[in-house]
Design a protein around this motif. Structure first.
Motif, PDB file in Angstrom:
ATOM      1  N   ILE A 264      -7.645 -12.367   7.550  1.00 25.30           N
ATOM      2  CA  ILE A 264      -7.460 -13.659   6.885  1.00 25.30           C
ATOM      3  C   ILE A 264      -7.997 -13.612   5.451  1.00 25.30           C
ATOM      4  CG2 ILE A 264      -8.233 -16.072   6.880  1.00 25.30           C
ATOM      5  CD1 ILE A 264      -8.071 -16.020   9.915  1.00 25.30           C
TER       6      ILE A 264
ATOM      7  N   THR B 156      -3.615 -21.574   0.397  1.00 26.01           N
ATOM      8  CA  THR B 156      -3.261 -20.314   1.054  1.00 26.01           C
ATOM      9  C   THR B 156      -3.232 -20.452   2.570  1.00 26.01           C
ATOM     10  OG1 THR B 156      -5.590 -19.646   0.979  1.00 26.01           O
ATOM     11  CG2 THR B 156      -4.159 -18.892  -0.812  1.00 26.01           C
TER      12      THR B 156
ATOM     13  N   ILE C  35      -0.769 -18.276   5.282  1.00 30.02           N
ATOM     14  CA  ILE C  35      -1.530 -17.522   6.283  1.00 30.02           C
ATOM     15  C   ILE C  35      -1.178 -17.997   7.692  1.00 30.02           C
ATOM     16  CG2 ILE C  35      -3.842 -17.136   7.207  1.00 30.02           C
ATOM     17  CD1 ILE C  35      -4.881 -17.063   4.363  1.00 30.02           C
TER      18      ILE C  35
ATOM     19  N   LEU D 213      -5.533 -11.621   3.320  1.00 32.20           N
ATOM     20  CA  LEU D 213      -4.340 -12.408   3.029  1.00 32.20           C
ATOM     21  C   LEU D 213      -4.647 -13.539   2.049  1.00 32.20           C
ATOM     22  CD1 LEU D 213      -2.794 -12.664   6.602  1.00 32.20           C
ATOM     23  CD2 LEU D 213      -1.930 -11.311   4.699  1.00 32.20           C
ATOM     24  N   HIS D 214      -5.840 -14.131   2.178  1.00 33.13           N
ATOM     25  CA  HIS D 214      -6.225 -15.200   1.255  1.00 33.13           C
ATOM     26  C   HIS D 214      -6.266 -14.689  -0.189  1.00 33.13           C
ATOM     27  CE1 HIS D 214      -8.384 -18.590  -0.480  1.00 33.13           C
ATOM     28  NE2 HIS D 214      -9.300 -17.744  -0.929  1.00 33.13           N
TER      29      HIS D 214
END
Length: 224
Positions: A50, A70, A74, A53-54
């Motif tokens: 996470i 975001t 996500i 991806l953030h």
């Protein structure tokens, strides 16, 4: 006996009710990770993913958008990834191989981006229809081309996801139907090929989730 090859992707079951869609709700089993007193390896892995991806989506989002936005790409990424991965297990319906699932994700996203963009930044959206440096003689054609390319975006998003997921499953099904016919040596080759395809499908499940989330994020930038 199935009527055609694509009937293996039929969501209905032998009980004449569409209970296979229940696999969509498995994601709720992994949501309360923060409730664990001692984090497990899976929770640590998910948290690290996470954060990665953030940082990735934060660089793609417009500066005018909130950094916490975001959470939308996500969430989309994990929803698609979970359904793609579940479809690799036997006797589990692959929801992401149907346009019912993919179009339900893509169409509301695209509509929300378009409605917000045309209401809040009308001049920007109109200017986006004519790329910079376009000759005057071609401006009318470029407006038509940009409009068409903009309108078909939810279709391309949904079809890309569904087609990539159904292609690998269909090829593995074709090879599995041949398993009872060939001699032992050819059977061994088929098994090795199916193992290679399964590995490829695991990569496709992750890549298609990432591509869907990235394209959704890029489309949102055009509305600011």
């Amino acid at each position: 006996m199935m009527n055609n090859l694509f009937s293996i992707f039929d969501p209905s079951s032998f009980l004449l009710i569409q209970i296979n869609w229940i696999s969509l709700f498995v994601i709720f089993l992994i949501i309360p990770l923060s409730m664990w007193l001692i984090p497990t390896r899976n929770s640590i892995l998910i948290k690290n993913l996470i954060l990665t991806l953030h940082n990735e989506f934060k660089n793609l989002l417009s500066q005018k958008m909130l950094p916490n936005m975001t959470i939308i790409p996500i969430s989309i990424f994990f929803t698609i990834l979970l359904n793609n991965s579940l479809g690799l297990f036997p006797f589990i319906f692959t929801a992401s191989s149907h346009l019912t699932f993919s179009l339900t994700l893509a169409l509301p996203l695209w509509l929300s981006f378009m409605i917000f963009g045309w209401i809040s930044s009308t001049n920007h959206m109109l200017a986006h229809l004519v790329p910079q440096g376009t000759p005057v003689a071609l401006m009318s054609f470029m407006v038509c081309i940009e409009l068409v390319s903009n309108i078909i975006r939810p279709i391309t998003l949904s079809v890309r996801l569904a087609a990539n997921m159904i292609a690998g499953h269909l090829l593995m099904t074709l090879l599995g139907n041949m398993a009872h016919l060939p001699p032992l040596l050819l059977l061994l080759i088929i098994i090795i090929t199916q193992c290679a395809l399964l590995t490829l499908e695991c990569a496709v499940a992750f890549i298609q989730s990432y591509v869907f989330a990235i394209l959704s994020t890029l489309y949102s930038n055009e509305t600011f």
